[in-house]
Write an enzyme that holds these catalytic residues in place. Structure first.
Site, PDB file in Angstrom:
ATOM      1  CG  ASP A  60      -1.989   1.065   1.150  1.00  0.00           C
ATOM      2  OD1 ASP A  60      -2.465   1.342   0.025  1.00  0.00           O
ATOM      3  OD2 ASP A  60      -2.360   1.623   2.189  1.00  0.00           O
TER       4      ASP A  60
ATOM      5  CE1 TYR B 211      -0.444   9.418   4.025  1.00  0.00           C
ATOM      6  CE2 TYR B 211       1.831  10.187   3.954  1.00  0.00           C
ATOM      7  CZ  TYR B 211       0.539  10.320   4.420  1.00  0.00           C
ATOM      8  OH  TYR B 211       0.223  11.335   5.304  1.00  0.00           O
TER       9      TYR B 211
ATOM     10  CG  HIS C 136      -4.642  10.873   2.263  1.00  0.00           C
ATOM     11  ND1 HIS C 136      -5.683  10.806   3.160  1.00  0.00           N
ATOM     12  CD2 HIS C 136      -3.730   9.956   2.682  1.00  0.00           C
ATOM     13  CE1 HIS C 136      -5.414   9.892   4.085  1.00  0.00           C
ATOM     14  NE2 HIS C 136      -4.236   9.361   3.819  1.00  0.00           N
TER      15      HIS C 136
ATOM     16  CD  GLU D  58      -5.999   5.205   4.144  1.00  0.00           C
ATOM     17  OE1 GLU D  58      -5.514   5.930   5.040  1.00  0.00           O
ATOM     18  OE2 GLU D  58      -5.314   4.469   3.398  1.00  0.00           O
TER      19      GLU D  58
ATOM     20  CD  GLU E  76      -5.325   2.962  -0.628  1.00  0.00           C
ATOM     21  OE1 GLU E  76      -4.546   2.301  -1.358  1.00  0.00           O
ATOM     22  OE2 GLU E  76      -5.163   3.092   0.602  1.00  0.00           O
TER      23      GLU E  76
ATOM     24  CG  ASP F 235      -5.727   0.731   3.570  1.00  0.00           C
ATOM     25  OD1 ASP F 235      -5.843  -0.261   4.308  1.00  0.00           O
ATOM     26  OD2 ASP F 235      -4.807   1.555   3.677  1.00  0.00           O
TER      27      ASP F 235
ATOM     28  CD  GLN G 123      -2.602   4.796  10.417  1.00  0.00           C
ATOM     29  OE1 GLN G 123      -3.798   4.705  10.175  1.00  0.00           O
ATOM     30  NE2 GLN G 123      -1.748   5.270   9.529  1.00  0.00           N
TER      31      GLN G 123
ATOM     32  CE1 TYR H 177       3.280   8.086  12.521  1.00  0.00           C
ATOM     33  CE2 TYR H 177       1.806   7.962  14.409  1.00  0.00           C
ATOM     34  CZ  TYR H 177       2.633   8.701  13.572  1.00  0.00           C
ATOM     35  OH  TYR H 177       2.806  10.045  13.787  1.00  0.00           O
TER      36      TYR H 177
ATOM     37  CE  LYS I 230      -3.416   2.537   6.918  1.00  0.00           C
ATOM     38  NZ  LYS I 230      -4.263   3.316   6.001  1.00  0.00           N
TER      39      LYS I 230
END
Length: 418
Positions: free
Chosen positions: A125, A127, A132, A198, A200, A230, A237, A241, A250
């Protein structure tokens, strides 16, 4: 390119997502039959296993459609992909000589259950949507430090779990996890309270590679595209993270749409990535239009109630294309496999109603959304159904992906309570 006419009359509607120009690939079953590969044409599905068995489709000495996934075709490479598309177009075009042979192999889509269209080899995945990334960074670090120093130079990503990818229509269970708010002395074990989506696109690798590849080669290696949700546990998170990025937040599920829209079907919709603020290094530079003009939207429906459209945006908002993401992924020599899935990252536009996650839409929960039902949402409630939709609009036709949908179920009872 205008609408291509088919003898399957439902495929000739200007608004139908599966005209002859599309011919997306999926896996379906009817009643108790085993799942099998199929091609959507209008309101019908062409049974590819039957078409191969009867000799209407012959792409080599080895059967490609006696399995319930499209990976075997992917591994044959672009020349065979093109040959299949040409053959399908010939069989399904208006005035096709073999119409009578094909007709018995069509199944009504309304009678079919759809399954995962391919076996996911690996899942990564990214970013790679600037709006965003800027929005999220602004919430946590302020606008002056919104983008990490590397963001304008490389498409940032992380390796996820292929096992988390599920077909549209699969229910999603709210996860448990460690949560720690900014004012908490220590973490606690609880169900996620800030569950999110999310919006995507997912790019599917068709041609494997063993070492670095160029952006153009990467584009040639891509088989097709799906919509991808997602699902993200924002409170899990936030605690986990640092320093290595997303992990359990995730891992709950990643839902994909049921039909693979081939790169060939999207050719008329190619467009350029945005103007670069920082010049990319040579191995990542654009070499032509690598994005696509695909309208996207998200709807939310509380349990038993009508859906509200909560966001509209477009895939062309991405800062990095799937080809650049794939090329970057392979720079280390990382082998890429047929069936690898690359999530684009959240696709958000520049306006509030074009943000591709609830985190952005509610600005971290500070600005709840009001649905058409009158209910408010900052994040997803149990029983809510989230649906992603996508369509490329051509000259008298629409290229669709099928809905990418999932309903959130309440968290289990504490799985560790004794």
């Amino acid at each position: 390119m205008p609408l291509m006419k088919s003898w399957v009359s439902s495929a000739n509607s200007t608004a139908h997502p599966f005209p002859l120009n599309n011919l997306p690939y999926g896996v379906f079953s009817v009643d108790s039959d085993d799942p099998r590969c199929g091609v959507a044409i209008g309101d019908m599905i062409l049974d590819m296993q039957a078409a191969e068995e009867t000799g209407l489709i012959q792409l080599g000495d080895v059967p490609l459609f006696d399995v319930p996934y499209w990976n075997d075709l992917m591994e044959e490479g672009p020349a065979v992909w093109a040959a299949l598309r040409d053959r399908l177009t010939a069989l399904l075009s208006e005035g096709a000589a073999e119409q009578e042979k094909v007709e018995p192999l069509l199944v009504a889509a309304s009678a079919a259950e759809l399954h995962m269209p391919f076996a996911v080899s690996e899942y990564t995945d990214f970013y790679a949507g600037k709006n965003h990334a800027f929005n999220v960074g602004t919430m946590f670090r302020g606008p002056e430090n919104a983008l990490p120093p590397n963001w304008l130079h490389i498409p940032i990503g992380y390796n996820g779990r292929a096992s988390s990818v599920v077909a549209s229509g699969t229910d999603v269970r709210r996860p448990w996890g460690q949560l720690k708010g900014p004012n908490d002395d220590k973490p606690r074990w609880a169900p996620c309270a800030r569950f999110d989506i999310e919006l995507e696109m997912g790019a599917i690798v068709g041609t494997p590679s063993e070492g670095p590849i160029t952006v153009q080669e990467a584009d040639d290696h891509i088989f097709g595209y799906v919509l991808l949700n997602d699902w993200s546990a924002r409170d899990i998170q936030a605690w986990e993270y640092q320093p290595l990025g997303p992990f359990q937040a995730k891992a709950t599920a990643n839902t994909i749409s049921p039909w693979i829209v081939t790169k060939a079907a999207l050719e008329p919709f190619r467009c350029d990535t945005p103007e670069r603020e920082v010049e990319l290094l040579d191995h990542l530079k654009d070499c032509g239009p690598m994005l696509y003009d695909i309208d996207l939207e998200v709807t939310m429906a509380p349990e038993g109630k009508e859906a509200t459209t909560i966001a509209r945006t477009n895939y062309k908002e991405m800062y990095y294309s799937a080809a650049q993401q794939l090329a970057h992924h392979a720079t280390s020599g990382c082998p890429m496999n047929a069936g690898d899935l690359l999530g684009s990252g959240t696709i958000s536009g520049s306006t509030k109603d074009s943000r591709g996650s609830l985190l952005e839409l509610s600005w971290g929960g500070k600005e709840p959304l009001t649905l058409d039902t009158g209910e408010e949402r900052s994040f997803i409630a149990d029983g809510d159904t989230l649906t992603l939709k996508g369509a490329a609009k051509g000259d008298g036709y629409t290229i669709g992906f099928g809905d990418c949908t999932g309903t959130v179920l309440a968290a289990l009872e504490d799985p560790y309570a004794r």
